[in-house]
Enzyme design. Structure first.
Site, PDB file in Angstrom:
ATOM      1  N   GLU A 108      -4.272  11.818  -1.959  1.00  0.00           N
ATOM      2  CA  GLU A 108      -5.293  11.583  -2.980  1.00  0.00           C
ATOM      3  C   GLU A 108      -4.563  11.428  -4.322  1.00  0.00           C
ATOM      4  OE1 GLU A 108      -8.568  10.916  -3.592  1.00  0.00           O
ATOM      5  OE2 GLU A 108      -7.733  10.930  -5.603  1.00  0.00           O
ATOM      6  N   CYS A 144     -11.318  14.505   4.671  1.00  0.00           N
ATOM      7  CA  CYS A 144     -12.452  13.622   4.949  1.00  0.00           C
ATOM      8  C   CYS A 144     -12.559  13.521   6.478  1.00  0.00           C
ATOM      9  CB  CYS A 144     -12.235  12.247   4.321  1.00  0.00           C
ATOM     10  SG  CYS A 144     -12.125  12.363   2.526  1.00  0.00           S
ATOM     11  N   SER A 156     -13.674   5.521  -2.921  1.00  0.00           N
ATOM     12  CA  SER A 156     -14.016   5.650  -1.497  1.00  0.00           C
ATOM     13  C   SER A 156     -15.410   6.253  -1.410  1.00  0.00           C
ATOM     14  CB  SER A 156     -13.000   6.558  -0.803  1.00  0.00           C
ATOM     15  OG  SER A 156     -11.742   5.942  -0.817  1.00  0.00           O
ATOM     16  N   CYS A 181       0.873  -1.181   0.000  1.00  0.00           N
ATOM     17  CA  CYS A 181       0.000   0.000   0.000  1.00  0.00           C
ATOM     18  C   CYS A 181       0.911   1.232   0.000  1.00  0.00           C
ATOM     19  CB  CYS A 181      -0.853  -0.069   1.260  1.00  0.00           C
ATOM     20  SG  CYS A 181      -1.828   1.394   1.515  1.00  0.00           S
ATOM     21  N   CYS A 240     -10.088  -1.965  16.902  1.00  0.00           N
ATOM     22  CA  CYS A 240     -11.439  -2.120  16.370  1.00  0.00           C
ATOM     23  C   CYS A 240     -12.319  -3.001  17.244  1.00  0.00           C
ATOM     24  CB  CYS A 240     -11.393  -2.652  14.942  1.00  0.00           C
ATOM     25  SG  CYS A 240     -11.465  -1.304  13.757  1.00  0.00           S
TER      26      CYS A 240
END
Ligand code: SAH
Ligand code: SF4
Length: 409
Positions: free
Chosen positions: A209, A147, A262, A136, A382
């Site tokens: 981005e 965002c 997204s 990634c 999480c």
């Protein structure tokens, strides 16, 4: 991007040269045309340029050379000329973290581009799976888009990475993984059981981005897929965007890479809040650009990313709305458990709710893998849902295998 932060001992590998305050350019990551110009500037005859570029690329990308002296089929005097005018420096590894599940994260410092640039730092994450190794990568330092659920958007310093800085992330990862013929991987590293490449897939889902830095992303993709260089398949490169509509078609036309959107919301008022660029490019325009994406087919679907935010976008009515919205678009839906960060006002949806949401999508005929948070500490963040995660991972795997059987990658 969910980033792991668990640590384990670092592996011993031969040290790669580091970028420094050196004014000589590094040839690592430099696009083909720029490298050709550089060689011309050194006075190499025009008829030699193509062959020399191919030679250098072979040594840099196929063999992982860290010094010109390793390039045994390049004449000694040319090696000396190259070494006095350029380097093979990589970005500096500021930190390397290895999670128990093999996920690796690097913080890389790019060499300063001038007095006002204080050595930009970016993150890059390697995620090994049974059938692939995904890297990634970041396309910008920080992000201008803000965002509301994203940590990167809160970072003040923002600049574009150039094409070489994007490609160099892959080179560093391969250096650290020993992903070259004749090199040994670090202890505990994932080794593909089919003898394949450690880094087989690239996702532009790190910082930034990508379509606000489209020119450099196009150029970097050219280096990644070049048959004399890194030789990655363009179908194994995915560019994720928050929805910069005018750049979506040109990305497909110029690179042929896979697209991820997204999306995160099914109606404009909520998406305006979560992904503010939606005010400029609303959902209907975004989905039209997706329908028009060059090369789109059932075998080359668009991935729609949907971050699961408790009480915000995770109702079953929204799951049904999502299915309806994407009707007619060859799509995969990727549910991402929200990864909390200090100061955020959002929480990750309950795991049972993510599962129910996923079922609605699955029942409508979509593969809806839940992006399992990789790295121990992320699981803790999480909600420590390891056993459910394992179950869901198995289910996601089944769906993926079905897709592969259909010819999708
Ligand atoms: N700027 C691009 C690519 C980088 S972000 C984009 O927005 O698509 C990569 C993915 O991570 C995006 O889908 C993004 O929405 C998601 N993301 C950002 N912050 C997150 C968080 N805290 N938890 C989970 N996913 C997040
Ligand atoms: Fe984060 Fe992507 Fe939004 Fe930028 S565009 S703030 S990286 S989610």
């Amino acid at each position: 991007m969910s980033l792991p932060s668990a640590t384990a001992p670092q592996a011993a590998l031969p040290p790669a040269p580091r970028a420094s305050a050196d004014s000589r350019p590094s040839l690592v990551g430099m696009p083909r045309a720029a490298l050709a110009d550089f060689l011309r500037g050194l006075g190499l005859p025009e008829k030699e340029i193509r062959m020399r570029v191919a030679q250098l690329w072979h040594w840099i990308y196929v063999r992982g050379a860290g010094e010109f002296d390793a390039m045994t089929n390049v004449a000694k005097h040319l090696r000396a000329t190259l070494a006095s005018a350029s380097t093979l420096a990589r970005p500096e590894i500021v930190r390397e973290q290895v999670s128990a599940d093999g996920t690796r994260k690097w913080v890389l410092r790019m060499p300063s581009k001038g007095p006002l640039d204080r050595g930009a730092e970016v993150e890059c994450v390697y995620i090994p799976e049974r059938d692939r190794g995904t890297l990634c990568v970041s396309s910008q330092v920080g992000c201008t888009l803000n965002c509301s659920f994203c940590h990167t958007g809160t970072q003040k310093l923002v600049r574009n990475l150039d094409a070489a800085e994007i490609v160099a992330q892959i080179v560093v990862a391969r250096d650290r993984l020993g992903d070259y013929p004749g090199r040994l991987p670090p202890e505990g590293a994932f080794v593909p059981d089919d003898g394949g490449r450690f880094v087989s897939n690239i996702v532009f889902m790190g910082m930034g981005e990508p379509l606000y830095n489209a020119e450099n992303v196009h150029a970097a993709t050219g280096v990644l897929t070049d048959p004399e260089g890194l030789q990655l398949s363009k179908r194994r490169i995915t560019v994720s965007t928050s929805g910069i509509v005018p750049e979506i078609g040109p990305l497909g036309a110029a690179t042929g890479t896979m697209l991820a959107i997204s999306l995160h919301a099914t109606h404009d008022p909520l998406r305006d809040e979560l992904v503010p660029i939606n005010r400029k490019y609303p959902i209907a325009e975004l989905l039209q650009a997706c329908r028009d994406y060059p090369g789109l087919s059932n075998a080359r679907r668009i991935t729609f990313e949907y971050v699961m935010l408790k009480g915000v976008n995770d109702s079953l009515a929204e799951a049904r709305a999502l299915v309806k919205l994407l009707r007619g678009i060859p799509a995969k839906i990727n549910l991402i458990p929200f990864n909390p960060w200090p100061g955020t006002r959002y929480e990750c949806s309950d795991w049972s709710q993510i599962e129910r949401f996923s079922e609605v999508i699955f029942d409508a005929g979509y593969a809806s893998p839940i992006r399992t948070p990789r790295g121990r500490d992320i699981l803790a963040a999480c909600g420590q849902l390891k056993s459910e995660t394992e179950k869901l991972r198995a289910r996601a795997r089944l769906m993926l295998e079905e897709q592969l059987a259909l010819g999708a990658d």
